[in-house]
Design a protein around this motif. Structure first.
Motif, short mmCIF file in Angstrom:
data_model
loop_
_atom_site.label_atom_id
_atom_site.label_comp_id
_atom_site.label_asym_id
_atom_site.label_seq_id
_atom_site.Cartn_x
_atom_site.Cartn_y
_atom_site.Cartn_z
N GLU A 5 47.55 28.29 35.51
CA GLU A 5 47.32 28.17 34.01
C GLU A 5 47.91 29.79 33.82
O GLU A 5 47.72 30.76 34.58
N ALA A 6 48.75 30.08 32.64
CA ALA A 6 48.88 31.28 32.05
C ALA A 6 48.89 31.28 30.76
O ALA A 6 49.05 30.41 30.00
N PRO A 7 48.31 32.35 30.18
CA PRO A 7 47.83 33.29 30.84
C PRO A 7 46.33 33.16 31.30
O PRO A 7 45.80 32.40 30.59
N TYR A 8 45.82 33.75 32.38
CA TYR A 8 44.57 33.70 32.81
C TYR A 8 43.52 34.83 32.13
O TYR A 8 43.79 35.70 31.84
N ASP A 9 42.53 33.79 31.52
CA ASP A 9 41.34 34.70 30.93
C ASP A 9 40.38 35.45 31.89
O ASP A 9 39.48 34.71 32.14
N PHE A 10 40.70 36.49 32.14
CA PHE A 10 39.80 37.23 33.14
C PHE A 10 38.60 37.71 32.55
O PHE A 10 38.59 38.00 31.41
N SER A 11 37.47 37.72 33.26
CA SER A 11 36.13 38.07 32.69
C SER A 11 36.31 39.60 32.41
O SER A 11 35.58 40.42 31.78
N GLY A 14 42.08 43.97 34.21
CA GLY A 14 42.65 44.84 35.34
C GLY A 14 42.47 44.22 36.74
O GLY A 14 42.89 44.93 37.69
N TYR A 15 41.40 43.58 36.96
CA TYR A 15 41.42 42.93 38.35
C TYR A 15 42.47 41.97 38.54
O TYR A 15 42.74 41.10 37.77
N LEU A 16 42.91 42.36 39.82
CA LEU A 16 44.19 41.56 40.28
C LEU A 16 43.92 40.53 41.41
O LEU A 16 44.66 39.74 41.81
N GLY A 17 42.98 40.87 42.11
CA GLY A 17 42.77 39.94 43.55
C GLY A 17 42.04 40.78 44.59
O GLY A 17 41.67 42.06 44.35
N ILE A 18 41.77 40.38 45.59
CA ILE A 18 41.02 41.12 46.57
C ILE A 18 42.16 41.65 47.50
O ILE A 18 43.24 41.07 48.06
N GLY A 19 42.32 43.14 47.67
CA GLY A 19 42.80 43.90 48.23
C GLY A 19 43.10 43.50 49.63
O GLY A 19 44.17 43.56 50.35
N HIS A 20 41.96 43.56 50.30
CA HIS A 20 41.92 43.20 51.84
C HIS A 20 40.46 42.91 52.34
O HIS A 20 39.68 43.24 51.53
N ALA A 62 49.96 38.21 54.50
CA ALA A 62 51.09 37.52 53.66
C ALA A 62 51.58 38.98 52.80
O ALA A 62 50.98 39.87 52.74
N ASP A 63 52.42 38.73 51.92
CA ASP A 63 52.77 39.67 50.75
C ASP A 63 51.67 40.25 50.05
O ASP A 63 50.76 39.58 49.45
N GLY A 64 51.36 41.45 50.21
CA GLY A 64 50.21 41.99 49.61
C GLY A 64 48.87 41.58 50.11
O GLY A 64 47.63 41.98 49.30
N VAL A 65 48.58 40.97 51.18
CA VAL A 65 47.32 40.47 51.60
C VAL A 65 47.17 41.01 53.18
O VAL A 65 48.13 40.66 53.97
N TYR A 66 46.21 41.81 53.59
CA TYR A 66 46.02 42.22 54.75
C TYR A 66 44.45 42.46 55.37
O TYR A 66 43.73 42.36 54.40
N LEU A 67 44.37 42.59 56.47
CA LEU A 67 43.27 42.88 57.08
C LEU A 67 43.34 44.27 57.70
O LEU A 67 44.24 44.99 58.06
#
Length: 150
Positions: A5-11, A14-20, A62-67
């Motif tokens: 879905e786009a756009p996503y209604d974030f609560s 500014g939150y983009l995802g889990i960084g690591h 993956a791109d933008g996802v790391y440990l």
């Protein structure tokens, strides 16, 4: 996984995802062997601490996802194994070919703790543990799952 879905209604804006995810490791060499040689991930950098000793080890998923792996952990992992202890439980790594990945891991000596199966959410999953007992879910998203429809 990308939203359908786009756009996503974030609560909250500014939150983009889990960084690591970050694991403090008892034996950094064993952990790097597991994540890089057995899982096939790539060490992308090491940051030294103030004394100049290797400290943060960044492993790309993956791109933008790391440990982030930190050496010299002490004591026991309270969430190791399949206990239902309160707190952090597992990290999930998404895959596009679960069966192939499980067979590759098995051929590299990784114990498959829970063999591939369909979960309650319709996604395929398998489970492994790293040398410190951190649980890792490998998940392949089913197009009819709640996550795919989110």
């Amino acid at each position: 996984m990308k939203s359908n879905e786009a756009p996503y209604d974030f609560s909250r804006e500014g939150y983009l995802g889990i960084g690591h995810a970050c694991f403090v490791c008892k034996d950094i060499e064993a952990s790097l062997d597991f994540y890089c040689n057995k899982m096939g991930l790539k060490l992308i950098g090491i940051q030294n601490n103030d004394e100049g000793k290797p400290w943060l080890h960044y492993v790309r998923i993956a791109d933008g996802v790391y440990l982030e792996l930190i050496p010299d952990g002490e004591g026991e992992n309270p969430n190791a194994g399949w206990k239902t202890a309160r707190g952090f439980n597992h990290v999930c790594i998404e895959t596009d070919n679960l069966i192939e990945d499980v067979e590759t891991l098995r051929s590299r000596g990784v114990v498959i703790d829970i063999e591939p199966k369909t979960a309650a959410d319709r996604n395929w999953q398998a489970w492994i543990m790293d040398p410190d007992g951190n649980k890792i879910e490998l998940m392949m998203i089913d197009p009819d799952s709640p996550q795919a429809k989110a």
